[in-house]
Design a protein around this motif. Structure first.
Motif, PDB file in Angstrom:
ATOM      1  N   LEU A  81       0.839  -1.198   0.000  1.00 13.62           N
ATOM      2  CA  LEU A  81       0.000   0.000   0.000  1.00 13.62           C
ATOM      3  C   LEU A  81       0.879   1.254   0.000  1.00 13.62           C
ATOM      4  O   LEU A  81       0.605   2.224  -0.703  1.00 13.62           O
ATOM      5  N   GLU A  82       1.933   1.196   0.760  1.00  5.62           N
ATOM      6  CA  GLU A  82       2.849   2.343   0.827  1.00  5.62           C
ATOM      7  C   GLU A  82       3.471   2.615  -0.553  1.00  5.62           C
ATOM      8  O   GLU A  82       3.616   3.769  -0.962  1.00  5.62           O
ATOM      9  N   THR A  83       3.791   1.539  -1.273  1.00  6.63           N
ATOM     10  CA  THR A  83       4.348   1.699  -2.623  1.00  6.63           C
ATOM     11  C   THR A  83       3.343   2.386  -3.540  1.00  6.63           C
ATOM     12  O   THR A  83       3.687   3.282  -4.313  1.00  6.63           O
ATOM     13  N   ILE A  84       2.078   1.955  -3.429  1.00  3.59           N
ATOM     14  CA  ILE A  84       1.031   2.542  -4.269  1.00  3.59           C
ATOM     15  C   ILE A  84       0.870   4.025  -3.967  1.00  3.59           C
ATOM     16  O   ILE A  84       0.871   4.878  -4.858  1.00  3.59           O
ATOM     17  N   ILE A  85       0.785   4.330  -2.666  1.00  2.00           N
ATOM     18  CA  ILE A  85       0.591   5.724  -2.252  1.00  2.00           C
ATOM     19  C   ILE A  85       1.793   6.572  -2.693  1.00  2.00           C
ATOM     20  O   ILE A  85       1.635   7.692  -3.175  1.00  2.00           O
ATOM     21  N   SER A  86       2.985   6.003  -2.549  1.00  4.96           N
ATOM     22  CA  SER A  86       4.192   6.740  -2.963  1.00  4.96           C
ATOM     23  C   SER A  86       4.110   7.104  -4.432  1.00  4.96           C
ATOM     24  O   SER A  86       4.389   8.233  -4.827  1.00  4.96           O
ATOM     25  N   SER A  87       3.700   6.126  -5.259  1.00  4.74           N
ATOM     26  CA  SER A  87       3.678   6.404  -6.694  1.00  4.74           C
ATOM     27  C   SER A  87       2.646   7.487  -7.007  1.00  4.74           C
ATOM     28  O   SER A  87       2.856   8.312  -7.891  1.00  4.74           O
ATOM     29  N   ILE A  88       1.545   7.517  -6.257  1.00  3.15           N
ATOM     30  CA  ILE A  88       0.529   8.557  -6.476  1.00  3.15           C
ATOM     31  C   ILE A  88       1.138   9.943  -6.244  1.00  3.15           C
ATOM     32  O   ILE A  88       0.982  10.853  -7.047  1.00  3.15           O
ATOM     33  N   TYR A  89       1.876  10.077  -5.149  1.00  4.27           N
ATOM     34  CA  TYR A  89       2.418  11.406  -4.816  1.00  4.27           C
ATOM     35  C   TYR A  89       3.631  11.775  -5.667  1.00  4.27           C
ATOM     36  O   TYR A  89       3.817  12.936  -6.013  1.00  4.27           O
ATOM     37  N   TYR A  90       4.459  10.803  -6.028  1.00  3.05           N
ATOM     38  CA  TYR A  90       5.589  11.141  -6.901  1.00  3.05           C
ATOM     39  C   TYR A  90       5.077  11.580  -8.268  1.00  3.05           C
ATOM     40  O   TYR A  90       5.588  12.525  -8.860  1.00  3.05           O
ATOM     41  N   GLN A  91       4.028  10.910  -8.765  1.00  5.04           N
ATOM     42  CA  GLN A  91       3.439  11.321 -10.035  1.00  5.04           C
ATOM     43  C   GLN A  91       2.807  12.704  -9.904  1.00  5.04           C
ATOM     44  O   GLN A  91       2.880  13.511 -10.829  1.00  5.04           O
ATOM     45  N   LEU A  92       2.181  12.950  -8.762  1.00  5.73           N
ATOM     46  CA  LEU A  92       1.547  14.258  -8.550  1.00  5.73           C
ATOM     47  C   LEU A  92       2.591  15.364  -8.636  1.00  5.73           C
ATOM     48  O   LEU A  92       2.393  16.363  -9.323  1.00  5.73           O
ATOM     49  N   ASN A  93       3.708  15.194  -7.969  1.00  4.63           N
ATOM     50  CA  ASN A  93       4.743  16.220  -7.995  1.00  4.63           C
ATOM     51  C   ASN A  93       5.274  16.457  -9.406  1.00  4.63           C
ATOM     52  O   ASN A  93       5.669  17.565  -9.733  1.00  4.63           O
ATOM     53  N   LYS A  94       5.262  15.406 -10.228  1.00  2.23           N
ATOM     54  CA  LYS A  94       5.708  15.601 -11.615  1.00  2.23           C
ATOM     55  C   LYS A  94       4.756  16.523 -12.365  1.00  2.23           C
ATOM     56  O   LYS A  94       5.144  17.214 -13.298  1.00  2.23           O
ATOM     57  N   ARG A  95       3.474  16.478 -11.978  1.00  2.00           N
ATOM     58  CA  ARG A  95       2.493  17.316 -12.673  1.00  2.00           C
ATOM     59  C   ARG A  95       2.466  18.740 -12.125  1.00  2.00           C
ATOM     60  O   ARG A  95       2.009  19.652 -12.785  1.00  2.00           O
ATOM     61  N   LEU A  96       2.901  18.915 -10.892  1.00  2.69           N
ATOM     62  CA  LEU A  96       2.805  20.229 -10.252  1.00  2.69           C
ATOM     63  C   LEU A  96       3.984  21.110 -10.655  1.00  2.69           C
ATOM     64  O   LEU A  96       5.088  20.610 -10.862  1.00  2.69           O
ATOM     65  N   PRO A  97       3.749  22.422 -10.736  1.00  6.36           N
ATOM     66  CA  PRO A  97       4.876  23.315 -11.017  1.00  6.36           C
ATOM     67  C   PRO A  97       5.882  23.282  -9.869  1.00  6.36           C
ATOM     68  O   PRO A  97       5.515  22.967  -8.723  1.00  6.36           O
TER      69      PRO A  97
END
Ligand SMILES: [Zn+2]
Ligand SMILES: [Zn+2]
Length: 440
Positions: A81-97
């Motif tokens: 679950l931690e891996t899944i959540i991590s990927s969500i936030y790392y992808q989010l930061n890629k989209r954010l300025p």
């Protein structure tokens, strides 16, 4: 060993952190349980930065982590679950300025602890795939319509009809959210919850499902869910109106007007807390306003309406085909993405087409495979954008290889200013990435 127990101690402190911060917000003084619950969950959502993750991004994250290939009852452990959540936030930061990056580590920790508290209260260290999907699809950002369509795709059969036992299972999962923020007495799951949503056992299609869950009022057990979306919507709405109780000069959020007392208006904070002054009583009927119109604007609106220029009602939601919503069976789309584009190097799936600000179009290296692989399926175009993605139908006869319907589609998007994190390699981010899927 020492490090591990240290880590565990930190986790315990962080586990309490979210709940302590929530308590400090003093939501418990809100009299109405619906508002109280929605406020608490909105707080959790924002504190965990889930409001920045669109439902379409969330669905992609499920796919990237292989959840779409697993049975709903499969259990996953906390480290996965931690891996899944991590990927969500790392992808989010890629989209954010770069100026708006989130703290990934803190978000992971807060969300992971909240999910474990909500879904693994007995401490087995495991959650089902369906728990994870239901929780994240409910608590992420995006439109409630899209979320409900996704949820329906998870609980319906191949004829496009809702499976009651699966809906029951969904309620069981989703109602753990109010329970986790101590609102179980009002909104906890009971075996009657399904019946309160769909009193008659009949065939429930997607449209009926949406009509019921998005009705006004919605089913009692889920009434906090659309409210949470409305809260998000009005958060930055400004009313240049003085509150009749606390006398603050203006208000943000909802505004309430008494239907009995002349010009008695309350800010949301005062109304939710049951404040009343003068001849006004909190038993009076109040009307909720989510916008403010100047008297001049109101007058011109009334005139236009009397001349028939302005529709008096909001347009209804789109009607979806009665047949199974194949395009929303994202498991299929998703599966084919990876089959069609085996060469794709991007972590979130296919390549397609880039168009820069000047209108110049550049196909990605992977596009040739699409044209060849297509064989009579229904085509769908999937547009990825910074904060979300949209799915567009392509005519059944179109050849994806030719992109025949796409120039129009792309043109319709040129007005939008949002720019996706570019994979075109130019570094300026002035392009969009279009990827295509086929549903067989
Ligand atoms: Zn007030
Ligand atoms: Zn009154």
């Amino acid at each position: 060993m020492i490090e591990e127990s240290g880590k565990r101690r930190r986790t315990m402190a962080e586990k309490r952190q979210l709940f302590m911060e929530m308590r400090a917000q003093n939501f418990d003084v809100i009299r109405l349980s619906t508002y109280r619950t929605a406020c608490k969950l909105r707080f959790v959502q924002k504190r965990c930065n889930l409001h920045l993750v669109d439902i379409w991004n969330m669905i992609e994250a499920f796919r990237d982590n292989g959840l779409n290939t697993l049975d709903h009852n499969t259990e996953i452990n906390v480290s996965r679950l931690e891996t899944i959540i991590s990927s969500i936030y790392y992808q989010l930061n890629k989209r954010l300025p770069s100026t708006h990056q989130i703290s990934v580590e803190q978000s992971i920790s807060l969300l992971l602890n909240f999910m474990v508290a909500a879904y693994d209260s007995e401490g087995h260290g495991k959650l089902t795939v369906f728990s994870v999907k239901a929780m994240l699809a409910t608590m992420c950002g995006g439109k409630i319509l899209d979320k409900l369509r996704y949820i329906f795709s998870q609980i319906s059969d191949s004829n496009g009809l809702m499976i009651f036992t699966k809906f029951d299972q969904f309620l069981r999962e989703v109602l753990k959210l109010p329970t986790a923020v101590f609102e179980g007495p009002s909104f906890g799951y009971t075996e009657h919850s399904v019946r309160t949503c769909f009193p008659q056992q009949k065939k429930i299609t997607l449209n009926m499902f949406l009509d019921t869950l998005m009705a006004d009022p919605p089913p009692q057990c889920l009434v906090w869910l659309p409210l949470m979306h409305r809260l998000a919507h009005v958060e930055n709405v400004f009313h240049p109106v003085e509150c009749s109780y606390c006398h603050c000069e203006s208000m943000m959020g909802f505004r309430y007007r008494c239907q009995q007392c002349h010009n008695y208006q309350l800010c949301q904070s005062c109304f939710w807390r049951g404040h009343a002054s003068g001849p006004h009583s909190n038993q009076h009927q109040m009307k909720e306003h989510s916008s403010w119109k100047s008297p001049a604007k109101k007058l011109s609106h009334a005139i236009s309406r009397s001349l028939g220029c302005v529709p008096s009602r909001e347009p209804p939601r789109p009607l979806f085909p009665e047949q199974p919503e194949k395009p929303l069976d994202l498991a299929h789309i998703v599966f084919l993405f990876s089959v069609l584009l085996p060469c794709c190097a991007s972590p979130t799936g296919g390549r397609g087409w880039h168009r820069d600000a000047s209108g110049k179009q550049t196909p990605c290296a992977g596009t040739a495979a699409l044209g060849e692989a297509r064989s009579g399926g229904v085509g769908w175009a999937w547009l990825r954008e910074g904060s979300g993605a949209k799915v567009f139908p392509l005519p059944q006869t179109s050849k994806l290889g030719e992109f025949s319907p796409l120039p129009g589609l792309l043109n319709s998007l040129t007005d939008q200013t949002h720019v996706s994190p570019s994979r075109a390699g130019k570094g300026k981010g002035q392009s969009r990435c279009l990827t295509l899927g086929v549903v067989l």
